[in-house]
Design a protein around this motif. Structure first.
Motif, PDB file in Angstrom:
ATOM      1  N   ALA A 199       0.831  -1.215   0.000  1.00 14.66           N
ATOM      2  CA  ALA A 199       0.000   0.000   0.000  1.00 14.66           C
ATOM      3  C   ALA A 199       0.860   1.259   0.000  1.00 14.66           C
ATOM      4  CB  ALA A 199      -0.945  -0.013   1.194  1.00 14.66           C
ATOM      5  N   PHE A 200       1.915   1.270   0.804  1.00 13.22           N
ATOM      6  CA  PHE A 200       2.771   2.459   0.862  1.00 13.22           C
ATOM      7  C   PHE A 200       3.494   2.717  -0.456  1.00 13.22           C
ATOM      8  CE2 PHE A 200       2.622   1.887   5.592  1.00 13.22           C
ATOM      9  CZ  PHE A 200       1.974   3.086   5.853  1.00 13.22           C
ATOM     10  N   CYS A 201       3.698   1.697  -1.253  1.00 14.29           N
ATOM     11  CA  CYS A 201       4.333   1.885  -2.566  1.00 14.29           C
ATOM     12  C   CYS A 201       3.490   2.761  -3.484  1.00 14.29           C
ATOM     13  CB  CYS A 201       4.600   0.535  -3.223  1.00 14.29           C
ATOM     14  SG  CYS A 201       5.945  -0.386  -2.457  1.00 14.29           S
ATOM     15  N   PHE A 202       2.204   2.876  -3.225  1.00 12.48           N
ATOM     16  CA  PHE A 202       1.322   3.681  -4.065  1.00 12.48           C
ATOM     17  C   PHE A 202       1.404   5.175  -3.755  1.00 12.48           C
ATOM     18  CE2 PHE A 202      -0.408  -0.434  -4.900  1.00 12.48           C
ATOM     19  CZ  PHE A 202      -0.878  -0.340  -6.192  1.00 12.48           C
ATOM     20  N   TYR A 203       1.950   5.541  -2.614  1.00 10.65           N
ATOM     21  CA  TYR A 203       1.937   6.948  -2.207  1.00 10.65           C
ATOM     22  C   TYR A 203       2.546   7.892  -3.244  1.00 10.65           C
ATOM     23  CZ  TYR A 203       2.120  11.153   0.541  1.00 10.65           C
ATOM     24  OH  TYR A 203       1.949  12.450   0.977  1.00 10.65           O
ATOM     25  N   PRO A 204       3.731   7.618  -3.783  1.00 14.38           N
ATOM     26  CA  PRO A 204       4.316   8.572  -4.747  1.00 14.38           C
ATOM     27  C   PRO A 204       3.458   8.786  -5.994  1.00 14.38           C
ATOM     28  CG  PRO A 204       5.971   7.027  -3.984  1.00 14.38           C
ATOM     29  CD  PRO A 204       4.647   6.521  -3.478  1.00 14.38           C
ATOM     30  N   LYS A 205       2.701   7.779  -6.382  1.00 11.99           N
ATOM     31  CA  LYS A 205       1.884   7.860  -7.590  1.00 11.99           C
ATOM     32  C   LYS A 205       0.499   8.452  -7.316  1.00 11.99           C
ATOM     33  CE  LYS A 205       0.061   4.824 -11.189  1.00 11.99           C
ATOM     34  NZ  LYS A 205      -0.046   3.446 -11.641  1.00 11.99           N
ATOM     35  N   ASP A 206      -0.116   8.032  -6.189  1.00 16.53           N
ATOM     36  CA  ASP A 206      -1.488   8.444  -5.884  1.00 16.53           C
ATOM     37  C   ASP A 206      -1.705   8.359  -4.373  1.00 16.53           C
ATOM     38  OD1 ASP A 206      -4.251   8.733  -5.553  1.00 16.53           O
ATOM     39  OD2 ASP A 206      -4.741   7.521  -7.316  1.00 16.53           O
ATOM     40  N   LYS A 207      -1.455   9.469  -3.679  1.00 18.02           N
ATOM     41  CA  LYS A 207      -1.514   9.423  -2.219  1.00 18.02           C
ATOM     42  C   LYS A 207      -2.908   9.104  -1.697  1.00 18.02           C
ATOM     43  CE  LYS A 207      -1.940  14.376  -1.373  1.00 18.02           C
ATOM     44  NZ  LYS A 207      -1.345  15.541  -0.736  1.00 18.02           N
ATOM     45  N   GLU A 208      -3.967   9.557  -2.385  1.00 21.87           N
ATOM     46  CA  GLU A 208      -5.324   9.258  -1.916  1.00 21.87           C
ATOM     47  C   GLU A 208      -5.617   7.763  -2.018  1.00 21.87           C
ATOM     48  OE1 GLU A 208      -7.202  11.285  -0.184  1.00 21.87           O
ATOM     49  OE2 GLU A 208      -5.656  12.815  -0.441  1.00 21.87           O
ATOM     50  N   LEU A 209      -5.122   7.115  -3.064  1.00 22.96           N
ATOM     51  CA  LEU A 209      -5.283   5.669  -3.203  1.00 22.96           C
ATOM     52  C   LEU A 209      -4.522   4.963  -2.073  1.00 22.96           C
ATOM     53  CD1 LEU A 209      -6.250   3.141  -4.684  1.00 22.96           C
ATOM     54  CD2 LEU A 209      -4.273   3.386  -6.217  1.00 22.96           C
ATOM     55  N   CYS A 210      -3.318   5.431  -1.782  1.00 21.56           N
ATOM     56  CA  CYS A 210      -2.527   4.868  -0.683  1.00 21.56           C
ATOM     57  C   CYS A 210      -3.297   4.995   0.631  1.00 21.56           C
ATOM     58  CB  CYS A 210      -1.184   5.575  -0.589  1.00 21.56           C
ATOM     59  SG  CYS A 210      -0.218   5.133   0.878  1.00 21.56           S
ATOM     60  N   TYR A 211      -3.837   6.163   0.910  1.00 22.96           N
ATOM     61  CA  TYR A 211      -4.594   6.375   2.155  1.00 22.96           C
ATOM     62  C   TYR A 211      -5.799   5.435   2.232  1.00 22.96           C
ATOM     63  CZ  TYR A 211      -2.057  10.812   2.813  1.00 22.96           C
ATOM     64  OH  TYR A 211      -1.101  11.784   2.989  1.00 22.96           O
TER      65      TYR A 211
END
Length: 193
Positions: A67-79
């Protein structure tokens, strides 16, 4: 009695006490390799992964890294993914700010937990995407909480992550600050490498 004899005697007593409590330092601790053959691109794909059943703390720990890998690309998706992993305890503004602060100029940290990701290859993981999660003799010291450890290609020691078992039998993300701490820079951005 010599100096080293005292340490040997103390160690023997400690081991004897640990065995009495049902915990032995001499026992190999469990390691699980959680394998993702492909990475999800959406929230729906993320929650459809077999590991998203959260039936073991090992699965939840690996899903948190993913999940944390998604933060740089899409922080709302990560959250949204992190909220899924946190179960009945959604994130608040301070939680989101903590994550944002950890990612300033360090988007490579979560990738470092995948097998094959090292500073020399700019933390590019090997395929299939594999995360090793380990326990130790103290993993289940607190009732309902599991403290596991995940090795990083950019840190000397595995980083702890805590999961909590809920009434529904699932293991939810409880404490994860250590897996977001800084690690060695990728060689491509390190002027001293």
């Amino acid at each position: 009695m010599g100096l080293f004899d005292m340490f040997a005697s103390k160690a023997a007593n400690q081991l004897g006490n640990a065995v009495k409590q049902g915990v032995s330092n001499a026992v190999n601790n469990k390691k699980e390799k959680i394998v993702f053959n492909s990475l999800p691109e959406t929230y729906e794909q993320f929650t459809a992964l077999p590991q998203a059943s959260l039936s073991t703390p090992f699965q939840t720990a690996a899903m948190a890294v993913l999940a944390f890998c998604f933060y740089p690309k899409d922080k709302e998706l990560c959250y949204r993914m992190i909220d899924f992993l946190r179960g009945p305890r959604p994130m608040n503004g301070a939680d989101k700010q903590f994550i944002a602060d950890r990612f300033r100029d360090k988007d490579y940290v979560p990738r470092s937990y995948f097998a094959g990701a090292t500073p020399s290859n700019d933390y590019q993981p090997a395929v299939p995407y594999t995360i090793e999660v380990r326990e130790n003799q103290y993993t289940y010291a607190t009732d309902g909480i599991a403290k596991l450890f995940i090795p990083s290609g950019g840190a000397d020691d595995p980083r702890p992550i805590q999961l909590r078992k809920a009434k529904d039998g699932k293991w939810y993300l409880w404490e994860y600050s250590s897996i977001l701490l800084g690690i060695r820079q990728p060689e491509s951005s390190n002027p001293w490498a």
